[in-house]
Design a protein around this motif. Structure first.
Motif, short mmCIF file in Angstrom:
data_model
loop_
_atom_site.label_atom_id
_atom_site.label_comp_id
_atom_site.label_asym_id
_atom_site.label_seq_id
_atom_site.Cartn_x
_atom_site.Cartn_y
_atom_site.Cartn_z
N ASN A 187 -19.87 31.00 -19.45
CA ASN A 187 -21.30 31.23 -19.28
C ASN A 187 -22.07 29.95 -19.01
OD1 ASN A 187 -21.02 34.06 -20.05
ND2 ASN A 187 -20.71 33.31 -22.13
N THR A 188 -23.06 30.04 -18.14
CA THR A 188 -23.98 28.92 -17.93
C THR A 188 -25.14 29.03 -18.91
OG1 THR A 188 -25.27 30.11 -16.26
CG2 THR A 188 -23.37 28.83 -15.48
N ARG A 189 -26.01 28.03 -18.92
CA ARG A 189 -27.15 28.00 -19.84
C ARG A 189 -28.30 28.83 -19.29
NH1 ARG A 189 -31.72 24.62 -20.33
NH2 ARG A 189 -31.03 23.49 -18.47
N ASN A 190 -28.96 29.55 -20.19
CA ASN A 190 -30.20 30.24 -19.87
C ASN A 190 -31.32 29.21 -19.89
OD1 ASN A 190 -32.60 31.72 -19.89
ND2 ASN A 190 -31.71 33.40 -21.07
N LYS A 191 -31.83 28.85 -18.72
CA LYS A 191 -32.85 27.80 -18.64
C LYS A 191 -34.19 28.24 -19.23
CE LYS A 191 -30.77 25.72 -14.51
NZ LYS A 191 -30.98 25.33 -13.09
N LYS A 192 -34.42 29.56 -19.27
CA LYS A 192 -35.68 30.06 -19.82
C LYS A 192 -35.73 29.87 -21.33
CE LYS A 192 -39.54 32.58 -19.70
NZ LYS A 192 -40.78 32.18 -18.98
N THR A 193 -34.62 30.18 -22.02
CA THR A 193 -34.59 30.12 -23.48
C THR A 193 -33.84 28.90 -24.01
OG1 THR A 193 -32.57 31.45 -23.59
CG2 THR A 193 -34.68 32.63 -23.63
N ASP A 194 -33.23 28.13 -23.09
CA ASP A 194 -32.42 26.96 -23.47
C ASP A 194 -31.29 27.36 -24.42
OD1 ASP A 194 -31.62 24.34 -23.33
OD2 ASP A 194 -32.95 23.64 -24.90
N TYR A 195 -30.71 28.53 -24.14
CA TYR A 195 -29.63 29.09 -24.97
C TYR A 195 -28.37 29.18 -24.11
CZ TYR A 195 -27.74 32.07 -28.75
OH TYR A 195 -27.01 32.57 -29.80
N ARG A 196 -27.24 28.79 -24.69
CA ARG A 196 -25.97 28.92 -23.99
C ARG A 196 -25.02 29.75 -24.85
NH1 ARG A 196 -22.93 24.58 -20.22
NH2 ARG A 196 -21.18 25.89 -19.60
N SER A 197 -24.70 30.96 -24.38
CA SER A 197 -23.77 31.82 -25.10
C SER A 197 -22.36 31.26 -25.00
CB SER A 197 -23.80 33.24 -24.51
OG SER A 197 -25.04 33.85 -24.75
N GLY A 198 -21.62 31.35 -26.10
CA GLY A 198 -20.26 30.82 -26.13
C GLY A 198 -19.34 31.54 -25.17
N ASN A 199 -18.29 30.86 -24.73
CA ASN A 199 -17.30 31.44 -23.83
C ASN A 199 -16.38 32.38 -24.63
OD1 ASN A 199 -18.34 29.83 -21.71
ND2 ASN A 199 -17.04 28.12 -22.38
N THR A 200 -15.90 33.42 -23.95
CA THR A 200 -15.19 34.50 -24.64
C THR A 200 -13.90 34.87 -23.92
OG1 THR A 200 -17.35 35.38 -25.34
CG2 THR A 200 -15.47 36.84 -25.56
N TYR A 201 -12.89 35.23 -24.71
CA TYR A 201 -11.61 35.71 -24.20
C TYR A 201 -11.45 37.19 -24.54
CZ TYR A 201 -6.55 36.62 -24.26
OH TYR A 201 -5.30 37.16 -24.08
N TYR A 202 -10.97 37.97 -23.56
CA TYR A 202 -10.71 39.40 -23.75
C TYR A 202 -9.25 39.70 -23.42
CZ TYR A 202 -15.81 39.53 -22.99
OH TYR A 202 -17.16 39.30 -23.03
N LEU A 203 -8.56 40.35 -24.32
CA LEU A 203 -7.21 40.86 -24.05
C LEU A 203 -7.27 42.38 -24.09
CD1 LEU A 203 -4.13 40.64 -23.73
CD2 LEU A 203 -3.98 40.49 -26.23
N ASP A 204 -7.02 43.01 -22.94
CA ASP A 204 -6.99 44.46 -22.85
C ASP A 204 -5.57 44.93 -22.62
OD1 ASP A 204 -9.67 44.76 -23.26
OD2 ASP A 204 -10.21 45.08 -21.16
#
Length: 291
Positions: A187-204
């Motif tokens: 994920n990139t940074r949300n410039k509006k809120t200055d928030y960066r959501s952590g990167n995530t791994y999915y195993l299906d």
């Protein structure tokens, strides 16, 4: 699914819903042609913490178009696609200050898949890989105070970009099929809120058996956020842990029927473990139509 406010893991909805690719043997592409699919998902669950109690019940819909081309790239079959989700969200928050209820609906972020590759490895094995891009369009709702901005519960889409590479291995033998699909969110940074959501791994995980026109099987998902959420460059304190890292472990059945002109599939996933996010249940009903 992450509830879209700061008291839950991640800033907004997760770009890829836990278990979204279950039921899909992603290591192998379909024969050349154009394919349309439509998935309707009802999801519900609760989260209890010392700070807030959350109850969520949502309906998500996603329309997708896939072109499995007759072309080869690096010796692999090549396809590309696009998906557009829509959500109807109902959320109840109970905090020490009282109860609040929110209902909202609108478009979520569009996903394009410009590169989907599949190699036939022989002996029933297929290796698939690709990259999807999640845009920052859709319905946004943000509130600002004293120069600091945050999403509100009415927010449905992400105001940041996400890159989603995946690697899938499928095995087919007689009428059995098994798939392990690994997907990452960067994920990139949300410039509006200055928030960066952590990167995530999915195993299906998907295991199915075809019996005449019926398909039955089991599906599972492990979702693990592996970097911290940050706001203004600082690690966010989650409901139970610093960094607000989300985790899910989910299992359930799958049932499908091939009508010839289209196929219908039902999937159910129930969370047996959840961290920093509501413990959810998902019921999917999807139709796939070769055009």
């Amino acid at each position: 699914m992450a509830i879209s406010f700061s008291s839950s893991a991640q800033e907004g909805v997760t770009p890829l819903q836990p278990g979204a690719t279950t039921g899909n043997h992603a290591g192998a592409l379909p024969p050349p042609g154009l394919y349309f699919s439509y998935d309707v998902d009802y999801e519900w669950g609760k989260l209890h913490s010392p700070y807030v109690n959350i109850k969520a019940s949502n309906v998500s819909m996603a329309a997708a178009l896939l072109w499995s081309t007759p072309y080869k790239f690096l010796g692999a079959n090549y396809a590309l696609g696009i998906a557009q989700p829509y959500k109807i969200a109902h959320t109840t928050l109970n905090t020490p200050s009282g109860e609040s209820k929110y209902s909202n609906h609108g478009l979520m972020s569009t996903t394009i898949m410009p590169l989907l590759l599949s190699w036939d490895l022989g002996n029933g094995f297929h290796l698939g890989t690709g990259t999807a891009f999640v845009f920052k369009n859709g319905k946004h709702a943000t509130v600002c105070h004293n120069g600091s901005c945050a999403n509100t519960p009415e927010n449905l889409a992400n105001r940041y970009y996400t890159v989603q590479p995946n690697l899938a291995l499928s095995y087919f033998h007689n009428d059995w099929a098994f798939t392990m699909n690994n997907t990452f969110d960067f994920n990139t940074r949300n410039k509006k809120t200055d928030y960066r959501s952590g990167n995530t791994y999915y195993l299906d995980l998907t295991a199915t058996k075809r019996i005449n026109k019926w398909t039955v099987g089991l599906i599972g998902n492990w979702t693990k956020q592996f970097t911290d959420d940050k706001k203004g460059g600082r690690v966010v304190q989650g409901l139970y842990s610093e960094g607000s890292r989300v985790e899910h472990v989910m299992f359930g059945p799958i049932l499908g029927y091939d009508f010839g002109a289209f196929s219908l599939t039902a999937r159910f996933l129930a969370s047996v473990h959840s961290e920093n996010d509501p413990k959810m249940r998902f019921f999917h009903l999807g139709v796939a139509i070769p055009l």
